[in-house]
Design a protein around this motif. Structure first.
Motif, mmCIF file in Angstrom:
data_model
loop_
_atom_site.group_PDB
_atom_site.id
_atom_site.type_symbol
_atom_site.label_atom_id
_atom_site.label_comp_id
_atom_site.label_asym_id
_atom_site.label_seq_id
_atom_site.Cartn_x
_atom_site.Cartn_y
_atom_site.Cartn_z
ATOM 1 N N THR A 274 0.671 -1.335 0.090
ATOM 2 C CA THR A 274 -0.021 0.040 0.065
ATOM 3 C C THR A 274 1.057 1.096 0.103
ATOM 4 O O THR A 274 0.515 2.380 -0.614
ATOM 5 C CB THR A 274 -1.101 -0.007 1.083
ATOM 6 O OG1 THR A 274 -0.140 -0.366 2.397
ATOM 7 C CG2 THR A 274 -1.970 -1.162 1.225
ATOM 8 N N LEU A 275 2.007 1.274 0.801
ATOM 9 C CA LEU A 275 2.589 2.757 1.135
ATOM 10 C C LEU A 275 3.296 3.103 -0.213
ATOM 11 O O LEU A 275 3.296 4.378 -0.355
ATOM 12 C CB LEU A 275 3.395 2.651 2.355
ATOM 13 C CG LEU A 275 2.576 2.786 3.681
ATOM 14 C CD1 LEU A 275 3.716 2.826 4.728
ATOM 15 C CD2 LEU A 275 1.615 3.925 3.434
ATOM 16 N N PRO A 276 4.379 2.256 -0.840
ATOM 17 C CA PRO A 276 4.961 2.841 -1.896
ATOM 18 C C PRO A 276 4.382 3.618 -3.012
ATOM 19 O O PRO A 276 4.623 4.736 -3.321
ATOM 20 C CB PRO A 276 5.789 1.666 -2.532
ATOM 21 C CG PRO A 276 5.701 0.555 -1.418
ATOM 22 C CD PRO A 276 4.652 1.012 -0.551
ATOM 23 N N PRO A 277 3.169 3.199 -3.452
ATOM 24 C CA PRO A 277 2.453 3.740 -4.425
ATOM 25 C C PRO A 277 1.926 5.284 -4.113
ATOM 26 O O PRO A 277 1.853 6.173 -4.862
ATOM 27 C CB PRO A 277 1.010 2.918 -4.815
ATOM 28 C CG PRO A 277 1.573 1.660 -4.604
ATOM 29 C CD PRO A 277 2.491 1.642 -3.101
ATOM 30 N N TRP A 278 1.522 5.326 -2.698
ATOM 31 C CA TRP A 278 1.153 6.711 -2.222
ATOM 32 C C TRP A 278 2.211 7.576 -2.363
ATOM 33 O O TRP A 278 2.294 8.862 -2.791
ATOM 34 C CB TRP A 278 0.701 6.563 -0.917
ATOM 35 C CG TRP A 278 -0.599 5.905 -0.956
ATOM 36 C CD1 TRP A 278 -1.357 5.389 -1.872
ATOM 37 C CD2 TRP A 278 -1.281 5.459 0.316
ATOM 38 N NE1 TRP A 278 -2.341 4.547 -1.290
ATOM 39 C CE2 TRP A 278 -2.447 4.637 0.040
ATOM 40 C CE3 TRP A 278 -1.139 5.624 1.721
ATOM 41 C CZ2 TRP A 278 -3.593 4.014 1.006
ATOM 42 C CZ3 TRP A 278 -2.002 4.950 2.696
ATOM 43 C CH2 TRP A 278 -3.114 4.191 2.366
ATOM 44 N N PHE A 279 3.585 7.209 -1.907
ATOM 45 C CA PHE A 279 4.662 8.038 -1.823
ATOM 46 C C PHE A 279 5.218 8.532 -3.258
ATOM 47 O O PHE A 279 5.578 9.394 -3.405
ATOM 48 C CB PHE A 279 5.902 7.575 -1.064
ATOM 49 C CG PHE A 279 5.612 7.621 0.498
ATOM 50 C CD1 PHE A 279 6.091 8.671 1.136
ATOM 51 C CD2 PHE A 279 4.558 6.886 1.380
ATOM 52 C CE1 PHE A 279 6.192 8.903 2.324
ATOM 53 C CE2 PHE A 279 4.510 7.254 2.375
ATOM 54 C CZ PHE A 279 5.226 8.154 3.212
ATOM 55 N N GLU A 280 4.972 7.531 -4.147
ATOM 56 C CA GLU A 280 5.651 7.863 -5.651
ATOM 57 C C GLU A 280 4.583 8.769 -6.322
ATOM 58 O O GLU A 280 4.903 9.695 -7.039
ATOM 59 C CB GLU A 280 5.472 6.630 -6.260
ATOM 60 C CG GLU A 280 6.685 5.692 -6.160
ATOM 61 C CD GLU A 280 6.556 4.310 -6.477
ATOM 62 O OE1 GLU A 280 5.659 3.922 -7.243
ATOM 63 O OE2 GLU A 280 7.367 3.423 -6.283
#
Length: 688
Positions: free
Chosen positions: A24-30
């Protein structure tokens, strides 16, 4: 805090939480234009002992997963290095490698000594700054600059600095952990040399022999590669150096064995979605937020000195390389920007030094700051300095923009009849595929070969299942023959019995001396297909001739507007445009070429890029109308989907390598395939 103390203390719970965070987290930060690993680090901070207390860095589960992730990270770092490019310019690459290792090493040592560290710790701090990770390499690939000399020597520098930094680590850690005499150092260097030779040459030899004997048994080949990684890591520990040294050497050793094969993609796939994210989360668990803030306040000078020392020393190394190699400033600044990011080797070595007590928590936190700063700054600068080189790169398009079968004709005294092999298995899509193949064959004055394969793994030919399959195949071929007759194209149906569909297609195409294979698109619907490939992927990887994978949503005779997506100004791309022109000429359709460049590209640069494409397409032999559309935008998929609304068919080039997710492993391609409302063709030539 123990807000989630009600969760059971179980390795399964830990593993589940790690999977959830990694998903879940990496796509949000990208989406925020930040590296995905930043999100993983922050998740580790939030879930660790100094946050919610959900994960414990000292638990056996976290130690195991963290160690596997660390090993996998260094293995992939070695596996991703392009040794062929390094060999092309190895002297200049070694020269840059030495410069970009020595100057940051000196800067780091001076920093360490100034802030009161001993010689051993100061040398290790210097080695942390000396290596670099090619984090911005995907930007270079997108712009089509991967083969220019500044990029090649940056890759070579990454090889040299990574190995050298790990050698320094291998010496510094034993010195710190026990009595270490000059004799011990000699013994370590001798054992390290012997060990490196065994791994680099022994594993390479064993791998090539094993892969040759196992043929297409990708499952066992995958296990062999994993065994090589962890065997090398264990061997490194046996001789008294850290396991990441062995993992990196194993990556270099099997690099030549796996090449760009499916096995390499599977290994990287498992690492990138599982173990490497776990390592970054584990790094976050070690960050003590109060101490981290204290470091930024009380030891701000140390963090600033490390960051500025890295940036300045890497610039000096690039400048020295400019003096000796005669590069211009654009090339020099590109080399500098590529050498800035400090991720893989730096983080892994820092963690080792911190765990053995050689590096303090202040240094550990300062390196985290360094990683965050350089992983953001490096790619931004690379994109800025690469654009001028994009406009000046030499275009090697004068040799030929002919499609593969046209080149084959030129090199044979006796003309080879043009033939299109069309595998058919689905009655719902068969007619459109045969129509498209017939249009192309008619244009090239050739024939079509509808192919139906009745799969049968048994030696008995009287099995009822085989007889039913043969009946269905004959019905498909009868329908294909009717379509071929409608278009007045010679049609030669082939019925084949084979235990494997992909093998049957490949062998038939070779036996019939096919010029092209036209295949229908098949959705990837299972995890097994994602991990071990599909029929399309097997054909794409192994066939001797071009392959066009098509998802046709309307009759080919009704296609009037074709959109061609292009990334690089190179012969393979121009031949894809040539193929689209050929398809267009069969139906008097128009062709629009779409090139999406970075949003920061100026209007002047956009105009110059467009002029370059106009010049490159002047020599194409097919006289179908072509318009060129160059758009500056960062949201590539959204831009393409918007332009595709006016098209009947989208044509894309695909590399002739199979990836862990099949043809749609790339997030961009996956989004396009999912959301495009028009027909689609993926085209690839052999050895492209």
């Amino acid at each position: 805090m123990q807000l989630l103390s009600w969760l059971p203390d179980s390795p399964i719970v830990t593993f589940t939480i790690l999977l959830l965070v990694s998903l879940t987290l990496p796509p949000w930060f990208e989406r925020l234009k930040l590296p995905g690993l930043v999100g993983l680090l922050l998740a580790g901070v939030a879930l660790g002992e100094h946050g919610l207390g959900v994960l414990n860095s000292q638990s056996e589960t976290m130690k195991l997963l963290s160690d596997i992730g660390k090993i996998y990270l260094m293995f992939v770092a070695g596996l991703e290095i392009d040794l062929a490019q390094f060999n092309r310019k190895k002297n200049r690459a070694l020269g840059f490698g030495i410069a970009t290792f020595v100057f940051p090493m000196i800067a780091g040592m001076i920093t360490g000594l100034y802030f009161g560290f001993g010689w051993n710790a100061a040398i290790l701090v210097g080695s942390l700054l000396a290596s670099h990770t090619l984090l911005a390499y995907p930007i270079i690939q997108r712009l089509g600059l991967a083969e220019i000399e500044p990029v090649v020597i940056s890759i070579g520098g990454a090889i040299f600095t990574s190995i050298s930094a790990l050698l320094v680590l291998a010496i510094c850690v034993p010195i710190h952990t026990g009595s270490f005499s000059a004799l011990d150092l000699v013994k370590l260097l001798i054992s390290l040399t012997l060990y490196s030779g065994i791994v680099l040459f022994g594993f390479d030899w064993a791998g090539k022999n094993y892969f040759r004997r196992t043929g297409n048994d990708e499952g066992n080949q995958f296990l062999f590669v994993l065994l090589a990684v962890f065997l090398a890591s264990v061997g490194a520990q046996v001789i008294g150096v850290d396991q990441i040294v062995g993992a990196f050497l194993a990556g270099l050793a099997v690099n030549d064995v796996v090449g760009n094969s499916p096995v390499k993609d599977k290994v990287e796939f498992v690492g990138s979605v599982l173990f490497i994210p776990f390592f970054f989360i584990a790094m976050g668990l070690l960050i003590n937020v109060p101490v981290f803030i204290s470091t930024l306040i009380n030891d701000f000078g140390l963090a600033l000195a490390i960051v500025l020392g890295l940036i300045l020393s890497k610039w000096i190394a690039a400048w020295v390389t400019k003096l000796f190699c005669g590069y211009n400033w654009d090339e020099t600044l590109l080399i500098w920007s590529l050498s800035l990011p400090q991720v893989a080797t730096t983080l892994a070595a820092t963690l080792v030094g911190f765990q053995v007590g050689l590096l303090t928590e202040s240094v550990f936190n300062s390196v985290i700051v360094l990683m965050l700063a350089t992983s953001i700054l490096g790619p931004l600068l690379t994109q800025r300095f690469a654009l001028p080189l994009l406009l000046r790169q030499t275009r090697q398009v004068s040799d030929s923009v002919s499609i593969w079968w046209e080149n084959q004709q030129e090199h044979h005294e006796d003309p080879i009849p043009f033939a299109v092999v069309v595998p058919v298995s689905n009655p719902d899509t068969e007619r459109y595929l045969i129509q498209m193949a017939a249009l192309i064959a008619h244009h090239e004055s050739g024939s079509i070969i509808p192919l139906s394969i009745a799969t049968h793994a048994q030696i008995h030919m009287d099995e009822p299942e085989l007889q039913l399959a043969l009946k269905q195949s004959r019905a498909l071929l009868k329908q294909a023959l009717q379509v071929g007759e409608e278009f007045q194209v010679e049609t030669k149906p082939v019925l084949r019995i084979d235990g494997d569909v992909a093998t049957g297609i490949i062998r038939t195409a070779c036996e019939q001396d096919a010029s092209l294979i036209v295949m229908g698109w098949s959705e990837i619907t299972s995890f097994q297909a994602l991990l071990f490939g599909t029929v399309i992927n097997n054909v794409f990887w192994s066939c001797h001739c071009p392959v066009a994978v098509m998802r046709l949503l309307q009759e080919p005779v009704k296609i009037q507007r074709i959109l061609v997506l292009v990334k690089t100004l190179k012969p393979p791309t121009l031949r894809t445009v040539r193929f689209a022109q050929l398809v267009a000429s069969t139906n008097q359709a128009t062709v629009t070429l779409l090139y999406v460049c970075p949003e920061q590209t100026s209007d002047t640069q956009v105009a110059r890029i467009q002029e370059s494409w106009v010049e490159a397409l002047e020599d194409t032999a097919v006289s179908s109308p072509v318009s060129i559309n160059v758009i500056a935008a960062d949201h590539i998929a959204t831009t393409i989907l918007g332009q595709a609304q006016q098209a009947d068919l989208v044509v894309m080039r695909s590399h002739r390598r199979r990836t862990a997710g099949g043809l749609i492993v790339s997030s961009l391609t996956h989004e396009l395939v999912t959301n495009l409302n028009c027909s689609l063709v993926l085209f690839a030539e052999p050895q492209s």
